[in-house]
Design an enzyme around this catalytic site. Structure first.
Site, mmCIF file in Angstrom:
data_model
loop_
_atom_site.group_PDB
_atom_site.id
_atom_site.type_symbol
_atom_site.label_atom_id
_atom_site.label_comp_id
_atom_site.label_asym_id
_atom_site.label_seq_id
_atom_site.Cartn_x
_atom_site.Cartn_y
_atom_site.Cartn_z
ATOM 1 C CG HIS A 283 2.163 11.730 25.476
ATOM 2 N ND1 HIS A 283 3.129 12.695 25.438
ATOM 3 C CD2 HIS A 283 2.813 10.531 25.517
ATOM 4 C CE1 HIS A 283 4.322 12.121 25.480
ATOM 5 N NE2 HIS A 283 4.159 10.811 25.514
ATOM 6 C CG HIS B 181 4.247 11.804 21.194
ATOM 7 N ND1 HIS B 181 3.482 11.017 22.003
ATOM 8 C CD2 HIS B 181 5.419 11.142 21.038
ATOM 9 C CE1 HIS B 181 4.135 9.924 22.324
ATOM 10 N NE2 HIS B 181 5.330 9.971 21.761
#
Ligand code: PAF
Length: 283
Positions: free
Chosen positions: A34, A37
């Protein structure tokens, strides 16, 4: 972007990079990538010449079988996101056999740090995290490794391990990335319905009140109780723990005047899905 599944392939690629004196940045993940990250990966890209991302859903850090089985695995879309980011040079995606050809029986002395909060409610979790992170560090040998502050206790433990074992790795701490409603980004959010995700904004809305409650001279116990009551006023949220700890030592805070920075940390269940979040308060 190169993709490899075996340790020997990864080492071969990385040896060439090391010979070229490349700065290697490493972002370990369990996939279901997501924006949180991607922010770590972009930071690695801006700091380093060669960025390695790993995706491995690490069985040894799950104390609950169902949580492990239900952990989102969307590897094709992860690969697509990484390609589109243009920030990952090597994706390391080993399988379980590759990382644990035999059980890893090492025990790490983490002391108090694994007896509280996540450690208390997820016994063995941090032993599993440290097993996999040290294995990955040994394979990748990065100069810098990137971790998010959402997993604040994990970050503190990784920093301790790097110190204890003298890893020549700089740990780069990155801010929590939140949805527009304040919900901390997490791979587990994929398991929430849209309605639950909307309602989960109560967690951050509550955490940002902690500073105000400190200024209003509520005691730490009262504040913890207020955090719990406020979050649980929204169904179906159930608080597992609320802790106010010193930001450096993670020791419980009694007398605020003795601390320069504290963290309020929570774990909250939304039905079967467990969410964690925290806020730092500078005093
Ligand atoms: O934070 C995570 O996603 C995991 O704990 C990590 C660091 C990738 C180890 O499996």
């Amino acid at each position: 972007m190169l993709i490899c599944k075996t340790i020997s392939e990864a080492k071969q690629i990385l040896t060439t990079e090391q010979k070229n004196r490349t700065t290697i940045g490493f972002v370990p993940t369990m996939g279901a990538l997501h924006e949180g990250h991607l922010a770590l990966i972009r930071k690695a890209r801006s700091d380093c010449n060669f960025v390695v991302v790993s995706i491995f859903v690490n069985p040894t850090q799950f104390n609950n079988r169902e949580d492990f089985e239900k952990y989102p695995r969307i590897f094709e879309s992860d690969i697509e996101k990484l390609r589109q980011s243009g920030s990952c040079d090597l994706l390391f995606m080993p399988n379980e056999e590759e990382m644990y050809p035999e059980p890893d029986t090492r025990y790490f002395e983490l002391g108090y740090l694994e007896q509280i909060m996540e450690g208390k409610y997820r016994p063995g979790h941090f032993q599993g995290v440290v097993k996999i992170v040290t294995k990955l560090f040994d394979i990748i040998n990065p100069h810098k490794a990137y971790f998010g502050k959402k997993d604040f206790q994990q970050l503190t433990i990784i920093k301790k391990i790097v110190r204890d074992f003298n890893y020549p790795i700089e740990i780069v701490e990155c801010d929590i990335v939140r949805e527009t409603n304040g919900l901390a980004m997490s791979s587990r959010n994929l398991r929430l319905s849209e309605d639950e995700r909307n309602k989960a904004s109560i967690i951050f809305k509550t955490l940002i009140q902690v500073k105000k409650w400190i200024d209003e001279k509520y005691s730490i116990n009262e504040i913890c109780q207020k955090v719990k009551t406020n979050i649980e006023s929204v169904s179906p949220f159930q608080v597992e723990y609320v802790e106010v700890v010193d930001s450096q030592t993670l020791m419980p805070v009694n007398d605020i005047s003795q601390h320069r920075s504290i963290h309020c940390c929570v774990a909250v269940f939304c039905n079967q899905v467990r969410l964690i979040d925290n806020i730092e308060i500078l005093l």
